[in-house]
Motif scaffolding. Structure first.
Motif, mmCIF file in Angstrom:
data_model
loop_
_atom_site.group_PDB
_atom_site.id
_atom_site.type_symbol
_atom_site.label_atom_id
_atom_site.label_comp_id
_atom_site.label_asym_id
_atom_site.label_seq_id
_atom_site.Cartn_x
_atom_site.Cartn_y
_atom_site.Cartn_z
ATOM 1 N N ARG A 1 0.827 -1.212 0.000
ATOM 2 C CA ARG A 1 0.000 0.000 0.000
ATOM 3 C C ARG A 1 0.860 1.260 0.000
ATOM 4 O O ARG A 1 0.525 2.263 -0.626
ATOM 5 C CB ARG A 1 -0.941 -0.006 1.214
ATOM 6 C CG ARG A 1 -2.169 -0.880 0.979
ATOM 7 C CD ARG A 1 -3.130 -0.791 2.147
ATOM 8 N NE ARG A 1 -3.414 0.582 2.537
ATOM 9 C CZ ARG A 1 -3.837 0.937 3.741
ATOM 10 N NH1 ARG A 1 -4.005 0.020 4.673
ATOM 11 N NH2 ARG A 1 -4.088 2.203 4.013
ATOM 12 N N ALA B 1 2.207 1.574 -3.609
ATOM 13 C CA ALA B 1 1.170 1.989 -4.554
ATOM 14 C C ALA B 1 0.834 3.464 -4.375
ATOM 15 O O ALA B 1 0.646 4.200 -5.356
ATOM 16 C CB ALA B 1 -0.084 1.128 -4.374
ATOM 17 N N LYS B 2 0.805 3.901 -3.132
ATOM 18 C CA LYS B 2 0.505 5.319 -2.886
ATOM 19 C C LYS B 2 1.628 6.205 -3.440
ATOM 20 O O LYS B 2 1.356 7.273 -4.008
ATOM 21 C CB LYS B 2 0.308 5.565 -1.382
ATOM 22 C CG LYS B 2 -0.253 6.943 -1.075
ATOM 23 C CD LYS B 2 -0.761 7.024 0.359
ATOM 24 C CE LYS B 2 -1.293 8.425 0.679
ATOM 25 N NZ LYS B 2 -2.492 8.757 -0.135
ATOM 26 N N TRP C 1 3.396 5.562 -5.948
ATOM 27 C CA TRP C 1 3.293 5.546 -7.410
ATOM 28 C C TRP C 1 2.273 6.563 -7.926
ATOM 29 O O TRP C 1 2.457 7.147 -8.985
ATOM 30 C CB TRP C 1 2.892 4.142 -7.908
ATOM 31 C CG TRP C 1 4.024 3.149 -7.920
ATOM 32 C CD1 TRP C 1 5.355 3.412 -7.782
ATOM 33 C CD2 TRP C 1 3.912 1.735 -8.111
ATOM 34 N NE1 TRP C 1 6.078 2.239 -7.852
ATOM 35 C CE2 TRP C 1 5.216 1.192 -8.057
ATOM 36 C CE3 TRP C 1 2.823 0.865 -8.301
ATOM 37 C CZ2 TRP C 1 5.473 -0.159 -8.204
ATOM 38 C CZ3 TRP C 1 3.076 -0.490 -8.442
ATOM 39 C CH2 TRP C 1 4.389 -1.003 -8.396
ATOM 40 N N VAL C 2 1.194 6.723 -7.180
ATOM 41 C CA VAL C 2 0.120 7.587 -7.701
ATOM 42 C C VAL C 2 0.176 9.008 -7.128
ATOM 43 O O VAL C 2 -0.451 9.907 -7.665
ATOM 44 C CB VAL C 2 -1.297 7.004 -7.416
ATOM 45 C CG1 VAL C 2 -1.443 5.653 -8.106
ATOM 46 C CG2 VAL C 2 -1.559 6.881 -5.923
ATOM 47 N N ASP C 3 0.885 9.190 -6.039
ATOM 48 C CA ASP C 3 0.850 10.466 -5.332
ATOM 49 C C ASP C 3 2.273 11.001 -5.193
ATOM 50 O O ASP C 3 3.042 10.572 -4.330
ATOM 51 C CB ASP C 3 0.195 10.222 -3.951
ATOM 52 C CG ASP C 3 0.087 11.485 -3.113
ATOM 53 O OD1 ASP C 3 0.775 12.478 -3.423
ATOM 54 O OD2 ASP C 3 -0.694 11.461 -2.136
ATOM 55 N N ARG D 1 7.282 1.460 -11.092
ATOM 56 C CA ARG D 1 5.896 1.178 -11.482
ATOM 57 C C ARG D 1 5.901 0.501 -12.855
ATOM 58 O O ARG D 1 6.528 0.991 -13.795
ATOM 59 C CB ARG D 1 5.117 2.493 -11.546
ATOM 60 C CG ARG D 1 3.668 2.311 -11.957
ATOM 61 C CD ARG D 1 2.906 3.593 -11.743
ATOM 62 N NE ARG D 1 1.561 3.490 -12.284
ATOM 63 C CZ ARG D 1 0.600 4.375 -12.031
ATOM 64 N NH1 ARG D 1 0.847 5.414 -11.265
ATOM 65 N NH2 ARG D 1 -0.604 4.213 -12.542
ATOM 66 N N SER E 1 -6.195 1.674 -10.344
ATOM 67 C CA SER E 1 -6.489 2.213 -9.019
ATOM 68 C C SER E 1 -5.323 1.881 -8.091
ATOM 69 O O SER E 1 -4.521 0.979 -8.373
ATOM 70 C CB SER E 1 -7.783 1.594 -8.475
ATOM 71 O OG SER E 1 -7.548 0.235 -8.157
ATOM 72 N N GLU E 2 -5.279 2.591 -6.968
ATOM 73 C CA GLU E 2 -4.219 2.330 -5.992
ATOM 74 C C GLU E 2 -4.259 0.873 -5.538
ATOM 75 O O GLU E 2 -3.239 0.230 -5.353
ATOM 76 C CB GLU E 2 -4.413 3.268 -4.791
ATOM 77 C CG GLU E 2 -3.119 3.865 -4.281
ATOM 78 C CD GLU E 2 -3.362 4.884 -3.176
ATOM 79 O OE1 GLU E 2 -3.913 5.957 -3.497
ATOM 80 O OE2 GLU E 2 -3.019 4.601 -2.020
ATOM 81 N N GLU E 3 -5.485 0.373 -5.367
ATOM 82 C CA GLU E 3 -5.645 -0.999 -4.895
ATOM 83 C C GLU E 3 -5.121 -2.003 -5.924
ATOM 84 O O GLU E 3 -4.453 -2.969 -5.585
ATOM 85 C CB GLU E 3 -7.117 -1.247 -4.602
ATOM 86 C CG GLU E 3 -7.353 -2.365 -3.610
ATOM 87 C CD GLU E 3 -8.837 -2.621 -3.414
ATOM 88 O OE1 GLU E 3 -9.626 -1.653 -3.459
ATOM 89 O OE2 GLU E 3 -9.188 -3.797 -3.238
ATOM 90 N N ALA F 1 -1.417 -1.908 -5.843
ATOM 91 C CA ALA F 1 -0.862 -2.602 -4.677
ATOM 92 C C ALA F 1 -0.786 -4.104 -4.942
ATOM 93 O O ALA F 1 0.117 -4.788 -4.456
ATOM 94 C CB ALA F 1 -1.699 -2.306 -3.438
#
Lengths: 212, 124
Positions: free
Chosen positions: A62, A65-66, A68-70, A178, A186-188, A191
């Motif tokens: 998690r 993944a966060k 990667w997107v933020d 990534r 999505s983040e999920e 992950a």
């Protein structure tokens, strides 16, 4: 080809090791039960191994993944991993500090604890058996490329491999690159691509096809 | 290790911490070790699962538990210690001595070397 970074040296504790009451009590039970021939380390390891995949790695996934997107979170993670990770509710119980090391197109990071088996439990759960085993601990530093190939990871010759040595005070989390083709994930979903090994550096994140 | 054998006792233990997916959760390795030793002793027939459940439940329902159940595995270890002494596998005193001995051994071991019982300076 590889650099060996030591986190040692900042803190000079008189005693480096400490067992809490519970840790010592469990060791005592283990000693007694082993002496009586009621348990053996291999059987215990096998049971733990059965469960280890169920525990922590999702926390680390998690975090990755966060990142990667933020971009702001990624920046924070780079600057102060302990705080950034704690903001997601994952804190170490022994007050250890975290440092996130980011893979890039030309640098791959690999984490080891050459001395014992320091490991970021709070984000990755229990360490896999091989992480605690002497062959990995010694060879990751001497021959990281060879170790990686045994894990099925072949990197271009030009890729630099940095080996990070965990300590009781400082533990590392690898942020894998990534995977391509994951725009709009999505983040999920992202992950789900982050494996435990990819956060130790003995693997890469799964490819986009793995979840879709 | 047969996974089914390992999983079956869990079904009988309603209070085992679980992840949202229903998987057992450990916060630290000693918890996993305590758990695994218990599963192993049960497999070996040292005690039945109902016996274990009773011992664990006695600890879990003692007053003064933490509201968030973060002391679940403390109770687990207490229950395992009690069964081990009740079954005369080791005495209370022996366990107590060994516990202190391991603590001294840890303190006497520099970071980087494996902590072994022989490192306890007071050990004969």
């Amino acid at each position: 080809m590889s650099e060996h970074h030591h986190g040692h040296g900042h803190h000079h504790h008189h005693h480096d090791n400490h067992f809490t009451d519970m840790e010592a009590r469990v060791k005592a039970l283990e000693t007694v039960l082993t002496e009586k021939g009621l348990i053996d380390p291999a059987a215990i390891d096998a049971i733990v191994e059965t469960y280890e995949m169920k525990i922590g790695p999702r926390n680390g996934a998690r975090v990755v993944a966060k990142a990667w997107v933020d971009a702001d979170f990624a920046e924070w993670l780079k600057r102060d991993a302990t705080a950034a990770i704690a903001s997601l509710g994952f804190t170490g119980r022994q007050g250890e500090h975290m440092r996130a090391v980011f893979n890039t197109a030309d640098t791959h990071n690999l984490v080891v604890c050459t001395l014992c088996s320091c490991y970021p439990w709070s984000v990755l759960g229990l360490p896999p058996v091989w992480y605690k085993a002497p062959p990995y601990r010694s060879r990751a530093v001497i021959d990281p490329r060879g170790v990686l190939s045994e894990f099925g990871v072949t990197l271009p010759e030009a890729t630099r491999i940095r080996v990070w040595d965990s300590t009781a005070e400082l533990r590392y989390l690898v942020v894998p690159e990534r995977p391509a083709g994951t725009e709009g994930f999505s983040e999920e979903e992202l992950a789900g691509l982050v494996t435990r090994d990819s956060m130790i550096g003995t693997g890469l994140a799964l490819s986009a096809e793995a979840v879709r | 290790m047969n996974t089914c054998k390992v999983v079956s006792p869990l079904v009988a233990s309603a209070e085992l911490p679980k992840s949202p997916e229903g998987d057992p959760v450990f916060a630290e390795p000693w918890q996993a070790n305590a758990f695994a030793m218990t599963v192993r002793l049960h497999e070996k027939g040292v005690f039945s699962w109902p016996e274990w459940a009773e011992a664990l439940s006695a600890e879990l329902y003692k007053p003064g538990r933490k509201a968030d159940a973060s002391d679940y595995y403390d109770c687990w270890v207490a229950a395992l210690s009690r069964l081990v002494t009740e079954l005369s596998i080791a005495s209370c005193r022996e366990l107590e001595h060994l516990t202190r001995s391991w603590q001294r051994a840890a303190e006497a071991t520099p970071h980087g070397q494996p902590i072994v019982l022989a490192n306890d300076p007071e050990r004969p």
